[in-house]
Design a protein around this motif. Structure first.
Motif, PDB file in Angstrom:
ATOM      1  N   PHE A 192      49.039  46.952  46.918  1.00 18.34           N
ATOM      2  CA  PHE A 192      49.499  45.584  47.101  1.00 18.34           C
ATOM      3  C   PHE A 192      49.442  44.803  45.790  1.00 18.34           C
ATOM      4  O   PHE A 192      50.308  43.975  45.519  1.00 18.34           O
ATOM      5  CB  PHE A 192      48.663  44.889  48.178  1.00 18.34           C
ATOM      6  CG  PHE A 192      48.918  45.409  49.560  1.00 18.34           C
ATOM      7  CD1 PHE A 192      49.964  44.916  50.317  1.00 18.34           C
ATOM      8  CD2 PHE A 192      48.121  46.401  50.105  1.00 18.34           C
ATOM      9  CE1 PHE A 192      50.214  45.387  51.599  1.00 18.34           C
ATOM     10  CE2 PHE A 192      48.352  46.880  51.379  1.00 18.34           C
ATOM     11  CZ  PHE A 192      49.405  46.380  52.129  1.00 18.34           C
ATOM     12  N   THR A 193      48.389  45.039  44.999  1.00 19.47           N
ATOM     13  CA  THR A 193      48.304  44.475  43.647  1.00 19.47           C
ATOM     14  C   THR A 193      47.790  45.567  42.715  1.00 19.47           C
ATOM     15  O   THR A 193      47.235  46.569  43.150  1.00 19.47           O
ATOM     16  CB  THR A 193      47.347  43.264  43.586  1.00 19.47           C
ATOM     17  OG1 THR A 193      46.020  43.691  43.906  1.00 19.47           O
ATOM     18  CG2 THR A 193      47.787  42.161  44.544  1.00 19.47           C
ATOM     19  N   SER A 194      47.966  45.346  41.407  1.00 11.81           N
ATOM     20  CA  SER A 194      47.549  46.329  40.414  1.00 11.81           C
ATOM     21  C   SER A 194      47.230  45.615  39.109  1.00 11.81           C
ATOM     22  O   SER A 194      47.502  44.411  38.974  1.00 11.81           O
ATOM     23  CB  SER A 194      48.666  47.358  40.192  1.00 11.81           C
ATOM     24  OG  SER A 194      49.760  46.755  39.516  1.00 11.81           O
ATOM     25  N   PRO A 195      46.657  46.321  38.113  1.00  9.44           N
ATOM     26  CA  PRO A 195      46.370  45.674  36.825  1.00  9.44           C
ATOM     27  C   PRO A 195      47.607  45.080  36.150  1.00  9.44           C
ATOM     28  O   PRO A 195      47.487  44.165  35.337  1.00  9.44           O
ATOM     29  CB  PRO A 195      45.787  46.822  35.985  1.00  9.44           C
ATOM     30  CG  PRO A 195      45.136  47.719  36.995  1.00  9.44           C
ATOM     31  CD  PRO A 195      46.059  47.670  38.185  1.00  9.44           C
ATOM     32  N   THR A 196      48.800  45.552  36.510  1.00 11.93           N
ATOM     33  CA  THR A 196      50.018  45.010  35.895  1.00 11.93           C
ATOM     34  C   THR A 196      50.640  43.873  36.709  1.00 11.93           C
ATOM     35  O   THR A 196      51.505  43.155  36.199  1.00 11.93           O
ATOM     36  CB  THR A 196      51.058  46.134  35.724  1.00 11.93           C
ATOM     37  OG1 THR A 196      51.338  46.721  36.997  1.00 11.93           O
ATOM     38  CG2 THR A 196      50.536  47.191  34.766  1.00 11.93           C
ATOM     39  N   PHE A 221      46.909  38.617  41.155  1.00 12.20           N
ATOM     40  CA  PHE A 221      46.590  37.189  41.183  1.00 12.20           C
ATOM     41  C   PHE A 221      45.081  37.057  41.360  1.00 12.20           C
ATOM     42  O   PHE A 221      44.399  38.045  41.694  1.00 12.20           O
ATOM     43  CB  PHE A 221      47.364  36.452  42.281  1.00 12.20           C
ATOM     44  CG  PHE A 221      47.265  37.085  43.639  1.00 12.20           C
ATOM     45  CD1 PHE A 221      46.233  36.755  44.509  1.00 12.20           C
ATOM     46  CD2 PHE A 221      48.226  38.005  44.060  1.00 12.20           C
ATOM     47  CE1 PHE A 221      46.147  37.326  45.754  1.00 12.20           C
ATOM     48  CE2 PHE A 221      48.146  38.576  45.311  1.00 12.20           C
ATOM     49  CZ  PHE A 221      47.103  38.244  46.176  1.00 12.20           C
ATOM     50  N   PRO A 222      44.493  35.864  41.116  1.00 11.41           N
ATOM     51  CA  PRO A 222      43.038  35.691  41.134  1.00 11.41           C
ATOM     52  C   PRO A 222      42.389  36.212  42.411  1.00 11.41           C
ATOM     53  O   PRO A 222      42.849  35.932  43.525  1.00 11.41           O
ATOM     54  CB  PRO A 222      42.861  34.174  40.995  1.00 11.41           C
ATOM     55  CG  PRO A 222      44.081  33.738  40.242  1.00 11.41           C
ATOM     56  CD  PRO A 222      45.188  34.625  40.739  1.00 11.41           C
ATOM     57  N   GLY A 223      41.334  36.989  42.242  1.00 17.03           N
ATOM     58  CA  GLY A 223      40.614  37.563  43.375  1.00 17.03           C
ATOM     59  C   GLY A 223      41.138  38.907  43.822  1.00 17.03           C
ATOM     60  O   GLY A 223      40.491  39.597  44.609  1.00 17.03           O
ATOM     61  N   PHE A 224      42.309  39.298  43.333  1.00 12.27           N
ATOM     62  CA  PHE A 224      42.914  40.579  43.707  1.00 12.27           C
ATOM     63  C   PHE A 224      43.487  41.239  42.464  1.00 12.27           C
ATOM     64  O   PHE A 224      44.698  41.405  42.327  1.00 12.27           O
ATOM     65  CB  PHE A 224      43.999  40.381  44.771  1.00 12.27           C
ATOM     66  CG  PHE A 224      43.465  40.081  46.136  1.00 12.27           C
ATOM     67  CD1 PHE A 224      43.248  41.093  47.048  1.00 12.27           C
ATOM     68  CD2 PHE A 224      43.145  38.782  46.499  1.00 12.27           C
ATOM     69  CE1 PHE A 224      42.742  40.824  48.308  1.00 12.27           C
ATOM     70  CE2 PHE A 224      42.639  38.492  47.754  1.00 12.27           C
ATOM     71  CZ  PHE A 224      42.433  39.513  48.668  1.00 12.27           C
ATOM     72  N   TYR A 225      42.583  41.603  41.543  1.00 11.68           N
ATOM     73  CA  TYR A 225      43.023  42.294  40.329  1.00 11.68           C
ATOM     74  C   TYR A 225      43.693  43.618  40.691  1.00 11.68           C
ATOM     75  O   TYR A 225      44.700  44.000  40.083  1.00 11.68           O
ATOM     76  CB  TYR A 225      41.820  42.520  39.425  1.00 11.68           C
ATOM     77  CG  TYR A 225      42.128  43.290  38.171  1.00 11.68           C
ATOM     78  CD1 TYR A 225      42.790  42.682  37.094  1.00 11.68           C
ATOM     79  CD2 TYR A 225      41.767  44.626  38.041  1.00 11.68           C
ATOM     80  CE1 TYR A 225      43.088  43.380  35.941  1.00 11.68           C
ATOM     81  CE2 TYR A 225      42.057  45.337  36.888  1.00 11.68           C
ATOM     82  CZ  TYR A 225      42.723  44.709  35.845  1.00 11.68           C
ATOM     83  OH  TYR A 225      43.017  45.415  34.702  1.00 11.68           O
ATOM     84  N   PRO A 240      38.197  42.928  42.724  1.00 12.34           N
ATOM     85  CA  PRO A 240      38.474  41.488  42.762  1.00 12.34           C
ATOM     86  C   PRO A 240      38.686  40.862  41.387  1.00 12.34           C
ATOM     87  O   PRO A 240      39.421  39.871  41.270  1.00 12.34           O
ATOM     88  CB  PRO A 240      37.225  40.906  43.442  1.00 12.34           C
ATOM     89  CG  PRO A 240      36.156  41.906  43.188  1.00 12.34           C
ATOM     90  CD  PRO A 240      36.826  43.246  43.145  1.00 12.34           C
ATOM     91  N   LEU A 241      38.056  41.406  40.332  1.00 13.18           N
ATOM     92  CA  LEU A 241      38.077  40.753  39.017  1.00 13.18           C
ATOM     93  C   LEU A 241      38.569  41.692  37.924  1.00 13.18           C
ATOM     94  O   LEU A 241      38.409  42.910  38.013  1.00 13.18           O
ATOM     95  CB  LEU A 241      36.673  40.251  38.658  1.00 13.18           C
ATOM     96  CG  LEU A 241      36.031  39.243  39.621  1.00 13.18           C
ATOM     97  CD1 LEU A 241      34.596  38.987  39.205  1.00 13.18           C
ATOM     98  CD2 LEU A 241      36.829  37.954  39.660  1.00 13.18           C
ATOM     99  N   ASP A 242      39.135  41.096  36.909  1.00 17.75           N
ATOM    100  CA  ASP A 242      39.509  41.834  35.700  1.00 17.75           C
ATOM    101  C   ASP A 242      38.234  42.370  35.035  1.00 17.75           C
ATOM    102  O   ASP A 242      37.258  41.627  34.867  1.00 17.75           O
ATOM    103  CB  ASP A 242      40.250  40.889  34.747  1.00 17.75           C
ATOM    104  CG  ASP A 242      40.885  41.625  33.578  1.00 17.75           C
ATOM    105  OD1 ASP A 242      40.252  42.572  33.064  1.00 17.75           O
ATOM    106  OD2 ASP A 242      41.987  41.241  33.174  1.00 17.75           O
ATOM    107  N   PRO A 243      38.193  43.668  34.659  1.00 18.51           N
ATOM    108  CA  PRO A 243      36.987  44.230  34.031  1.00 18.51           C
ATOM    109  C   PRO A 243      36.527  43.492  32.783  1.00 18.51           C
ATOM    110  O   PRO A 243      35.362  43.641  32.385  1.00 18.51           O
ATOM    111  CB  PRO A 243      37.409  45.667  33.698  1.00 18.51           C
ATOM    112  CG  PRO A 243      38.495  45.985  34.662  1.00 18.51           C
ATOM    113  CD  PRO A 243      39.234  44.694  34.879  1.00 18.51           C
TER     114      PRO A 243
END
Length: 290
Positions: A20-24, A27-31, A80-83
């Motif tokens: 549903f979401t990915s590093p590319t 949105f906030p809370g769903f890295y 949830p967060l960017d590393p």
């Protein structure tokens, strides 16, 4: 006696993973957030031949049985967060339904001669050796299990090379296939499975000359525990004296918090930790060097 057993098996497995979401794209809370759906479908068909009577061993008719199973698995992985903020943190969970068909030896009506078994006879109030025979059960049903787990994987930003994992799991097993056990069969005086010799002159029951130990489906068992692991990769180049390889330190273990077995629907569950399974705590470690 001897018997012929044959089985046909058909199976299908399908799996789909949805990011549903990915590093590319996030949105906030769903890295990163992904869900995995899978299903295993199996069809079993088996036939067992008849077994002629032999001594005290009764006649076993031919039988046909079928097992069908459609078992799903759903798993979720969420970062949830960017590393770059606190390191790589991932939360994960899964739900699985499992299926295990009996082995051919467990459904074969042919018997296997066992070694003499030392028993206590509650009727004669005495200990002695008796003969045993193990027998399969053509009416044995498949084992099923319902499993769920949830946990996390964390690699802190301020300790490079360290990875920590912890997962809590729960397994609910039902229709467990198992031999009843010689003493259990004798204690419950199960009709047709406890064969006695002729009574003596006083009319007292004769000694047990044979116990037939069949495979049966037990009601079930429940297990719960925590798996944990710490891995540290030490890169020698960080000391500024060249690359001398990497040292990997691993420590992992399992804490078994619950282990209960239920023999029959009318009986209560009882704890078995430390009796037929390892005790409630184990720990291993390793130090490989590259």
């Amino acid at each position: 006696g001897s018997a012929r057993v044959n089985r046909d098996v058909w199976s299908i497995y399908q799996e789909v993973r949805i990011p549903f979401t990915s590093p590319t794209w996030n949105f906030p809370g769903f890295y990163s957030f992904e869900v995995d759906f899978a299903e295993r479908e199996e069809w079993y068909s088996q036939n067992t031949s008849a077994v002629l009577p032999s001594g005290a061993f009764p006649f076993q008719p031919a039988a046909h049985s079928q097992y069908n199973a459609q078992k799903p698995k759903v798993s979720v992985r969420w970062q949830p967060l960017d590393p770059k903020y606190i390191g790589a943190l991932a939360l994960r969970g899964s739900y699985t339904e499992a299926f295990h068909a009996p082995a051919l030896s467990e459904i074969s009506p042919a018997s296997t001669e066992g070694v003499a078994d030392f028993i206590f006879d509650p009727v004669l109030n005495n200990f002695y050796f008796t003969g045993t025979r193990f027998i399969g059960n053509p009416n044995l049903q498949p084992e099923v299990a319902y499993e769920w787990s949830y946990g996390l994987v964390y690699s802190p930003k301020w300790i490079k090379g360290l990875t920590l994992t912890a997962d809590w799991w729960h397994i609910d097993m039902r229709s467990i296939a198992s031999l009843l056990g010689t003493q259990f069969t004798v204690d419950n005086n199960i009709p047709g499975l406890v064969i006695r010799g002729p009574p003596d002159n006083s009319g007292q029951s004769g000694p047990i000359i044979l116990v037939i130990d069949p495979n049966e489906n037990l009601t079930g068992a429940v297990f719960e525990g925590l798996d944990y692991e710490a891995i540290y990769l030490l890169d020698s180049s960080i000391f500024g004296h060249g690359d001398l390889g990497r040292l990997t330190v691993t420590v992992n273990g399992t804490w078994l918090s619950r282990a209960e077995l239920q023999i029959a629907p009318a009986t209560k569950r009882f704890g078995i930790a430390g009796e037929v399974i390892p005790p409630g705590f184990s720990l291993t470690g390793s130090l490989p060097r590259n």
